[in-house]
Design a protein around this motif. Structure first.
Motif, PDB file in Angstrom:
ATOM      1  N   GLY A 182       0.810  -1.209   0.000  1.00 20.66           N
ATOM      2  CA  GLY A 182       0.000   0.000   0.000  1.00 20.66           C
ATOM      3  C   GLY A 182       0.842   1.257   0.000  1.00 20.66           C
ATOM      4  N   GLU A 183       0.151   2.388  -0.046  1.00 19.85           N
ATOM      5  CA  GLU A 183       0.825   3.671  -0.229  1.00 19.85           C
ATOM      6  C   GLU A 183       1.347   4.258   1.075  1.00 19.85           C
ATOM      7  OE1 GLU A 183       0.045   7.593  -3.029  1.00 19.85           O
ATOM      8  OE2 GLU A 183      -1.650   6.386  -2.349  1.00 19.85           O
ATOM      9  N   GLY A 184       0.767   3.889   2.219  1.00 22.09           N
ATOM     10  CA  GLY A 184       1.109   4.558   3.466  1.00 22.09           C
ATOM     11  C   GLY A 184       2.566   4.448   3.853  1.00 22.09           C
ATOM     12  N   GLY A 185       3.087   3.218   3.901  1.00 20.21           N
ATOM     13  CA  GLY A 185       4.488   3.030   4.281  1.00 20.21           C
ATOM     14  C   GLY A 185       5.437   3.661   3.288  1.00 20.21           C
ATOM     15  N   ARG A 186       5.090   3.602   2.017  1.00 22.99           N
ATOM     16  CA  ARG A 186       5.928   4.213   0.982  1.00 22.99           C
ATOM     17  C   ARG A 186       6.018   5.727   1.185  1.00 22.99           C
ATOM     18  NH1 ARG A 186       3.524   1.017  -4.365  1.00 22.99           N
ATOM     19  NH2 ARG A 186       3.903  -1.106  -3.582  1.00 22.99           N
ATOM     20  N   LEU A 187       4.892   6.337   1.564  1.00 19.21           N
ATOM     21  CA  LEU A 187       4.882   7.784   1.781  1.00 19.21           C
ATOM     22  C   LEU A 187       5.757   8.187   2.965  1.00 19.21           C
ATOM     23  CD1 LEU A 187       1.126   8.691   1.203  1.00 19.21           C
ATOM     24  CD2 LEU A 187       3.080   9.460  -0.156  1.00 19.21           C
ATOM     25  N   LEU A 188       5.673   7.422   4.048  1.00 18.81           N
ATOM     26  CA  LEU A 188       6.482   7.771   5.217  1.00 18.81           C
ATOM     27  C   LEU A 188       7.969   7.738   4.887  1.00 18.81           C
ATOM     28  CD1 LEU A 188       4.647   5.941   8.152  1.00 18.81           C
ATOM     29  CD2 LEU A 188       4.426   8.323   7.420  1.00 18.81           C
ATOM     30  N   LEU A 189       8.409   6.694   4.207  1.00 22.63           N
ATOM     31  CA  LEU A 189       9.822   6.583   3.864  1.00 22.63           C
ATOM     32  C   LEU A 189      10.250   7.669   2.880  1.00 22.63           C
ATOM     33  CD1 LEU A 189      10.177   2.707   3.424  1.00 22.63           C
ATOM     34  CD2 LEU A 189      10.859   4.074   5.400  1.00 22.63           C
TER      35      LEU A 189
END
Length: 571
Positions: A182-189
């Protein structure tokens, strides 16, 4: 006469001076600006009821730094405040990626994007739990970090060895795609990688984004209670209690070298300040080697390498006094100290590509700070002291937007850029602009005029890219603070380990100076007396018939600490 002179009262200069004083040396810090702090200052310049941080605001690296911990600044009145959540990245559909202080809370949030991503986050956290303490020790010790490096190498083998090393050098886009569905973890990093000048496709941006995310989860993104200036004030108080002195409004224009040794400095006012043991420079590498030290005292390879020195992105910042909280459509964002604003990882890639191509981004990525959310002392109850910054090119070739921005940064261009940034906030927080009571615009030239180390608003004293880190920082060499001039040490973020308020460059320079102390006699031009190291002889006044030094208009404090080659038009 001081044993050591420190040029610059930024956090690194003040840390260096404190460690020098702790060793029993006398030390004097000379600062060009009217007040100390460098990029760690606060004021009430936006609105008298609001405290605003002029430059940096949140300090995860300070919280993690063993160097600052050893100074015990809480005894000088320093306190830290935390927002309920560390970081949020709201999206147009109402979802919001959240970095919390607890790994389980962050994981639960990521599972709302895609089931299973929470477990992937906990796996990254488990790696940090095994390696984090050794990474921090290695990061904040002089290069090469022998003892910490041996421990870290052993732990790396047990934590996956080459496979883990590969993960850390990946571009953050690829790391996010491998670890999260999903997009959430990618956004944080990816958002955390852009706290430096590392776009989603840059090698090593994955490791940096992971490091900043883990630091935030472990230590938070704390803010000094009462404003960033409280951190500076605690460093100054500690130094003065140990006999050190800070003199503001004293711009150093020359480092005096005799017999290959730094023996003191001269200031714009014409004063000669000798240093019986060492000179430590909390200035950018281009300013040190391109302006303060005469080229005759430097090897040709240093000047040639300096031509290749790369700055990090330029910065445009806006401070706001808001009549109420930011009306985020995603409620999680209202409780975060830091908010990232971009349309997903693709939006971050587009933004970084535009900056790299010399274009002012039409949809700028914003790092948005909610200071009253983190520290209630910053503004009246029910209001918010806020800021945001974005990055722009140093040399602007065009405007990807419709305002025709050229990089002149006159009032029209500053207002247009600030409006563009506010429009990005408005997209995630309708009604934001109606709550603005006052705002302050800090364009790249303004930032540099307030702190010469912020070349064009470059906040890290040089790129964080892999080709200018460790043994390559600031130029290929040892990665250490020693310079080609004996008794002269680079103590700024241009030195290893680079940007961020953690004090490591200053500490490394101080320790190198203490190890390298030598007794010497000298009688340099403008220093018509003989000194033996260790003598604390009062400095004699400048002879009346000695001409004052000429200040180059593009020297430290002028446009950008450019090198001599730069002034001839060569990059």
């Amino acid at each position: 006469m001081p044993d050591a002179v420190v040029i610059g009262a930024g956090p690194n200069g003040l840390v260096a001076a404190n460690l020098i004083a702790d060793a029993g040396w006398s030390v004097e810090v000379l600062e060009a600006q009217p007040e100390p702090g460098g990029a760690v200052r606060s004021d009430r310049g936006v609105h008298p009821d609001y405290v605003s941080d002029l430059f940096s605001a949140f300090y995860p690296l300070a919280a993690a730094s063993p160097i600052l911990a050893d100074l015990e600044l809480q005894q000088e009145g320093l306190g830290w405040a935390h927002a309920p959540r560390v970081l949020a990245h709201p999206l147009a559909d109402g979802r919001c990626a959240v970095l919390a202080r607890g790994a389980a809370d962050t994981a639960a949030n990521l599972d709302t994007f895609t089931a299973g991503d929470g477990a992937a986050w906990l796996d990254l956290c488990a790696t940090w739990n095994r390696l984090g303490p050794d990474i921090v020790r290695a990061l904040f010790t002089p290069f090469p970090p022998v003892r910490a490096g041996v421990r870290l190498a052993a732990r790396l083998r047990s934590a996956g060895g080459l496979r883990l090393a590969r993960r850390l050098v990946l571009p953050v886009r690829r790391l996010g795609e491998e670890e999260f569905r999903g997009e959430g973890g990618r956004l944080l990093l990816a958002g955390n990688a852009l706290h430096a000048d590392l776009g989603p496709e840059a090698a090593g941006s994955g490791g940096y984004g992971w490091l900043m995310s883990m630091l935030g989860q472990t230590y938070g993104f704390p803010a000094p209670v009462g404003g960033a200036g409280a951190l500076t004030a605690s460093l100054v108080r500690r130094l003065e209690q140990r006999g050190g002195a800070v003199r503001c409004g004293e711009r150093v224009t020359e480092i005096v070298v005799q017999g290959g040794q730094a023996v003191g400095v001269r200031t714009r006012s014409g004063e000669s300040v000798p240093a019986s043991r060492a000179v430590l420079a909390d200035v950018s590498a281009p300013a040190l080697y391109g302006e303060l030290v005469d080229a005759a005292h430097l090897p040709g390879r240093v000047l040639d390498d300096l031509r290749r020195f790369q700055w990090d992105f330029a910065t445009f910042k806006v401070d706001w006094a808001l009549s109420g909280p930011v009306p985020w459509t995603a409620p999680e964002a209202a409780t975060a100290g830091t908010v990232h604003l971009a349309d997903g990882v693709d939006g971050l890639t587009r933004f970084a590509a535009q900056v790299s191509m010399g274009q002012v981004p039409d949809r700028p990525f914003l790092l948005f700070g909610q200071m009253t959310t983190a520290d209630a002392t910053r503004s009246p109850a029910g209001t918010e002291s806020a800021w945001a910054y974005t990055h722009v090119p140093h040399r602007i070739k065009g405007d990807a937007g419709e305002d025709g921005l050229t990089g002149r940064w006159d009032r029209r261009e500053q207002e247009a850029m600030a409006d563009r940034m506010e429009n990005e906030v408005e997209r995630r927080a309708p009604g934001f602009r109606s709550r603005i009571r006052a705002r302050r615009l800090l364009a790249p030239p303004t930032l540099q005029s307030m702190d010469a180390n912020l070349h064009g608003g470059a906040i890290n004293s040089g790129t964080a890219a892999m080709h200018q880190q460790m043994v390559f920082r600031p130029t290929p060499g040892t990665g250490r603070p020693e310079t080609p001039v004996k008794g002269l040490y680079l103590a700024s973020a241009s030195a290893h380990p680079g940007g961020g308020v953690h004090g490591a460059p200053g500490a490394n320079a101080a320790r190198a100076a203490l190890r390298g102390r030598t007794d010497r006699r000298f009688s340099a031009p403008g220093f018509p007396w003989t000194v033996r190291a260790g003598q604390n002889t009062p400095a004699r006044p400048r002879p009346a018939n000695r001409p004052r030094p000429t200040v180059r208009p593009d020297g430290p404090g002028g446009p950008a600490g450019r090198t001599r080659r730069d002034r001839r038009g060569t990059r």
